[in-house]
Enzyme design. Structure first.
Site, PDB file in Angstrom:
ATOM      1  N   TYR A  83       0.816  -1.220   0.000  1.00  0.00           N
ATOM      2  CA  TYR A  83       0.000   0.000   0.000  1.00  0.00           C
ATOM      3  C   TYR A  83       0.848   1.269   0.000  1.00  0.00           C
ATOM      4  O   TYR A  83       0.666   2.158  -0.833  1.00  0.00           O
ATOM      5  CB  TYR A  83      -0.951  -0.022   1.189  1.00  0.00           C
ATOM      6  CG  TYR A  83      -1.991  -1.117   1.089  1.00  0.00           C
ATOM      7  CD1 TYR A  83      -3.067  -1.000   0.224  1.00  0.00           C
ATOM      8  CD2 TYR A  83      -1.871  -2.282   1.845  1.00  0.00           C
ATOM      9  CE1 TYR A  83      -4.009  -2.012   0.121  1.00  0.00           C
ATOM     10  CE2 TYR A  83      -2.811  -3.297   1.743  1.00  0.00           C
ATOM     11  CZ  TYR A  83      -3.880  -3.165   0.881  1.00  0.00           C
ATOM     12  OH  TYR A  83      -4.808  -4.172   0.764  1.00  0.00           O
ATOM     13  N   GLY A  84       1.786   1.384   0.926  1.00  0.00           N
ATOM     14  CA  GLY A  84       2.604   2.583   0.989  1.00  0.00           C
ATOM     15  C   GLY A  84       3.468   2.756  -0.244  1.00  0.00           C
ATOM     16  O   GLY A  84       3.605   3.867  -0.775  1.00  0.00           O
ATOM     17  N   ASN A 134      -4.790 -10.385   1.965  1.00  0.00           N
ATOM     18  CA  ASN A 134      -5.663 -10.032   3.084  1.00  0.00           C
ATOM     19  C   ASN A 134      -7.133 -10.274   2.735  1.00  0.00           C
ATOM     20  O   ASN A 134      -7.473 -10.582   1.592  1.00  0.00           O
ATOM     21  CB  ASN A 134      -5.424  -8.588   3.548  1.00  0.00           C
ATOM     22  CG  ASN A 134      -5.777  -7.543   2.501  1.00  0.00           C
ATOM     23  OD1 ASN A 134      -6.630  -7.751   1.646  1.00  0.00           O
ATOM     24  ND2 ASN A 134      -5.126  -6.391   2.580  1.00  0.00           N
ATOM     25  N   GLY A 135      -7.990 -10.137   3.737  1.00  0.00           N
ATOM     26  CA  GLY A 135      -9.417 -10.355   3.530  1.00  0.00           C
ATOM     27  C   GLY A 135     -10.145  -9.169   2.945  1.00  0.00           C
ATOM     28  O   GLY A 135     -11.343  -9.238   2.696  1.00  0.00           O
ATOM     29  N   VAL A 193      16.459  -5.762  -1.731  1.00  0.00           N
ATOM     30  CA  VAL A 193      17.435  -4.752  -1.328  1.00  0.00           C
ATOM     31  C   VAL A 193      18.196  -5.252  -0.108  1.00  0.00           C
ATOM     32  O   VAL A 193      17.602  -5.663   0.889  1.00  0.00           O
ATOM     33  CB  VAL A 193      16.747  -3.413  -1.027  1.00  0.00           C
ATOM     34  CG1 VAL A 193      17.740  -2.417  -0.426  1.00  0.00           C
ATOM     35  CG2 VAL A 193      16.120  -2.839  -2.296  1.00  0.00           C
ATOM     36  N   GLU A 198     -13.659  -9.496  14.065  1.00  0.00           N
ATOM     37  CA  GLU A 198     -14.112  -9.777  12.707  1.00  0.00           C
ATOM     38  C   GLU A 198     -14.831 -11.123  12.694  1.00  0.00           C
ATOM     39  O   GLU A 198     -14.304 -12.120  13.188  1.00  0.00           O
ATOM     40  CB  GLU A 198     -12.885  -9.806  11.796  1.00  0.00           C
ATOM     41  CG  GLU A 198     -13.107 -10.247  10.387  1.00  0.00           C
ATOM     42  CD  GLU A 198     -11.774 -10.376   9.648  1.00  0.00           C
ATOM     43  OE1 GLU A 198     -11.528 -11.455   9.078  1.00  0.00           O
ATOM     44  OE2 GLU A 198     -10.986  -9.410   9.664  1.00  0.00           O
ATOM     45  N   HIS A 226      -1.325  -8.442  10.990  1.00  0.00           N
ATOM     46  CA  HIS A 226      -1.301  -6.982  10.930  1.00  0.00           C
ATOM     47  C   HIS A 226      -0.064  -6.399  11.603  1.00  0.00           C
ATOM     48  O   HIS A 226      -0.169  -5.659  12.578  1.00  0.00           O
ATOM     49  CB  HIS A 226      -2.548  -6.403  11.610  1.00  0.00           C
ATOM     50  CG  HIS A 226      -3.835  -6.854  11.030  1.00  0.00           C
ATOM     51  ND1 HIS A 226      -5.022  -6.825  11.746  1.00  0.00           N
ATOM     52  CD2 HIS A 226      -4.155  -7.329   9.807  1.00  0.00           C
ATOM     53  CE1 HIS A 226      -6.003  -7.272  10.982  1.00  0.00           C
ATOM     54  NE2 HIS A 226      -5.496  -7.579   9.799  1.00  0.00           N
ATOM     55  N   GLY A 266       3.524   0.671   6.879  1.00  0.00           N
ATOM     56  CA  GLY A 266       2.982   0.385   8.197  1.00  0.00           C
ATOM     57  C   GLY A 266       3.991   0.457   9.318  1.00  0.00           C
ATOM     58  O   GLY A 266       3.602   0.447  10.494  1.00  0.00           O
ATOM     59  N   ASN A 318      -8.708  -3.258  11.092  1.00  0.00           N
ATOM     60  CA  ASN A 318      -7.819  -3.710  10.024  1.00  0.00           C
ATOM     61  C   ASN A 318      -7.060  -2.496   9.479  1.00  0.00           C
ATOM     62  O   ASN A 318      -7.662  -1.462   9.196  1.00  0.00           O
ATOM     63  CB  ASN A 318      -8.618  -4.383   8.920  1.00  0.00           C
ATOM     64  CG  ASN A 318      -9.475  -5.512   9.442  1.00  0.00           C
ATOM     65  OD1 ASN A 318     -10.355  -5.283  10.257  1.00  0.00           O
ATOM     66  ND2 ASN A 318      -9.228  -6.724   8.983  1.00  0.00           N
ATOM     67  N   PHE A 348      -5.080  -1.528   6.639  1.00  0.00           N
ATOM     68  CA  PHE A 348      -4.529  -1.103   5.355  1.00  0.00           C
ATOM     69  C   PHE A 348      -5.094   0.218   4.849  1.00  0.00           C
ATOM     70  O   PHE A 348      -4.407   0.942   4.114  1.00  0.00           O
ATOM     71  CB  PHE A 348      -4.617  -2.211   4.301  1.00  0.00           C
ATOM     72  CG  PHE A 348      -5.972  -2.472   3.697  1.00  0.00           C
ATOM     73  CD1 PHE A 348      -6.463  -1.679   2.677  1.00  0.00           C
ATOM     74  CD2 PHE A 348      -6.727  -3.567   4.102  1.00  0.00           C
ATOM     75  CE1 PHE A 348      -7.691  -1.943   2.084  1.00  0.00           C
ATOM     76  CE2 PHE A 348      -7.942  -3.837   3.515  1.00  0.00           C
ATOM     77  CZ  PHE A 348      -8.438  -3.024   2.502  1.00  0.00           C
TER      78      PHE A 348
END
Length: 555
Positions: free
Chosen positions: A73-74, A171-172, A302, A411, A496, A524, A534, A536
């Site tokens: 995501y990031g 992920n869900g 890396v 959840e 997570h 994160g 959650n 994200f």
């Protein structure tokens, strides 16, 4: 919580109903782990729609304005916004591109039939639900750069996505914006009005977040398990809340109607989703590709980042094959480097770089503030008149909110075995206060994490504030056959991981690493261990906030 039920943990405490339920779960083990291995996937060059370019590879000796380490995501937010600002970007990813079908015609393996595509460089699966009636269901697989990394540390296993798209692949898809009243405890130095007015909406739009049709939810067979979870929660006085997701709900309706290939209704989740889920492969990555400014290099790891003599940073990368072997070592120069390898990957790399002297001015906060988002799992054995359904969508869409009173959000999760199990299953996020630290072990030559399994006790107690009360009200018991022999709680893992390079401590308030201008954290690792839901969407929104500031002031 006022009427706790003793945990049933010995055979003589299991009722006839519980024994029948457990026997059904034994049959479920055949569905989860008993089928033959799929053939080894072929990896050609034909790209699936929406996938990042497969044949891109950063050149040895390249000089680039921006290098982004990691495509979760990031990393995707950083790559897209930099490219839109006119910056040429190299996006390097340790995992595969996941753009080519295997011999079975699918890119990803099914949850009930894990093969070598399923795990990152393991020779045996390590499934989060590892047992039925105490019998192990893991199996041997070929070593391969598969999609799910079950990385073992002292006291905890951390599950992470490996591939172009990062954690979005596995992920869900529960796309939860935390309650505003909880935000101050998550990121106290961040302006909440800006986050809720600008960056959360921007993230939700870009990720394709949407809610399930409530009328369809009430009637569809595949969410019977969630309706049972709702009934039990409400009878015990707990709020039951729908949460948005990044699944294509129109596609799921077509799955239920038999009009399209099944994906969520085929149980696909843990090892990727072949059709309906809007992972980063279908959201940010096509937009990144459309800029023409980003080169994506899969299977590149890396190993070193150090100041370059002429300015910027020299980055050493290892190119991997699908067995995990290094096939080439490359050295490139980047004006700016963005660490987006996930909480664990970023933290481990930074700790190692500080210890080796490659980045000696990183401060003492590097590696600190790591948490598991309070993850703990459990199952409940329902009565025979409360079936949860043999057809269960693998995409959760609701939860039980007891955060204010008991420190837990649970959840309501699926158990998509393909048979009736009479079981309710939950992944809880809790207000666990413990924070661990990554540190360099010079004797072993590796980064280690000092998490303690005993720290999960608080998470269990917070989850029990929900499930003890439900069990007492319903006259039900905990399942003891999912995580080992007579083991109630899945307290050995997290989905997570958060923290390790905390915003405002290891970095400034926008992710700039202290001591080394031109180095940034944008994933994160910035979030100190917990998001209350959650994570994200929060990771994405924070990245959108930070990169906007960095582009405006640093470029």
């Amino acid at each position: 919580m006022n009427n706790p039920v003793m945990e049933q943990s010995t055979p003589r405490n299991v009722s006839r109903r519980g024994l029948i339920t457990g026997t059904g779960s034994l049959l479920g083990s055949a569905a989860l782990g008993g089928r033959a291995l799929a053939a080894t996937p072929r990896h050609g060059r034909a790209a699936a729609p929406g996938a990042a370019p497969r044949d891109a590879s950063i050149a040895d000796g390249a000089q680039v304005p921006a290098l982004v380490i990691g495509s979760g995501y990031g990393g995707c937010v950083a790559a897209l916004r930099l490219a839109e600002a006119g910056v040429d970007v190299q996006l390097v990813e340790m995992g595969m591109a996941w753009d080519t079908p295997g011999a079975d015609g699918e890119i990803f393996a099914n949850t009930t039939d894990p093969d070598q595509r399923s795990y990152w460089l393991r020779t045996r699966t390590k499934q989060p639900i590892s047992n039925f009636l105490g019998f192990p269901i893991d199996r041997d697989i070929a070593r391969y750069t598969g999609i799910l990394d079950a990385e073992d540390f002292s006291g905890i296993t951390v599950y992470q996505g490996r591939g172009v798209g990062g954690g979005s692949l596995v992920n869900g898809g529960m796309a939860v914006t935390p309650r505003r009243e909880n935000f101050g405890a998550i990121l106290p130095t961040v302006n909440s009005a800006e986050m809720y007015g600008t960056y959360y909406p921007r993230a939700n739009t870009a990720l394709g977040v949407a809610a399930i049709d409530p009328d369809w939810f009430e009637t569809t067979e595949c969410y019977q398990y969630a309706r049972v979870g709702r009934r039990h929660a409400q009878r015990s006085g707990f709020p039951f809340v729908f949460v948005p997701d990044v699944y294509d709900w129109a596609y799921m309706k077509q799955e239920a109607a038999g009009a399209v290939p099944k994906s969520a209704l085929a149980g696909e989740i843990l090892y990727g989703n072949n059709h309906g889920k809007k992972s980063l492969q279908k959201t940010y990555l096509p937009r990144i590709r459309a800029t023409g400014k980003v080169t994506v290099s899969p299977l590149h790891k890396v190993t070193t980042v150090r100041p370059a003599s002429g300015g910027g940073y020299t980055v050493t990368l290892e190119q991997l094959d699908t067995g995990g072997a290094t096939t080439a070592t490359k050295e490139v120069t980047a004006d700016r480097v963005f660490f987006a390898a996930g909480s664990v990957g970023t933290s481990k790399l930074l700790v190692a770089l500080r210890a080796s002297g490659a980045l000696p001015r990183l401060n003492e906060e590097i590696g600190k503030g790591w948490g598991d988002n309070g993850n703990v799992m459990c199952g409940r054995a329902n009565h025979l008149w409360d079936p949860t359904g043999s057809l269960q969508s693998s995409i959760p869409t609701a939860g039980i909110d007891n955060w204010a009173a008991g420190g837990a959000f649970a959840e309501v999760a699926p158990l998509p075995t393909g048979i009736e199990t009479f079981a309710s299953f939950y992944l809880s996020i809790t207000r666990n206060p413990h924070r661990a630290e990554f540190s360099w072990n010079s004797g072993a030559g590796r980064v280690e994490l000092n998490w303690q399994t005993a720290w999960k006790r608080e998470s269990i107690d917070m989850a029990k504030s929900i499930f003890d009360k439900i069990n007492a009200k319903e006259g039900t018991i905990y399942r003891t056959d999912l995580f080992g022999t007579y083991k109630i709680w899945g307290d050995h893992l997290t989905y997570h991981p958060l923290g390790g390079a905390v915003l405002g401590k290891a970095t400034d308030n926008y992710g700039r690493l202290h001591g080394h201008p031109g180095l940034y954290v944008i994933d994160g690792a910035l979030i100190p261990g917990n998001t209350s839901v959650n994570p994200f969407v929060t990771i994405t929104a924070l990245a959108e906030r930070n990169i906007e500031k960095i582009i405006a002031t640093d470029l």
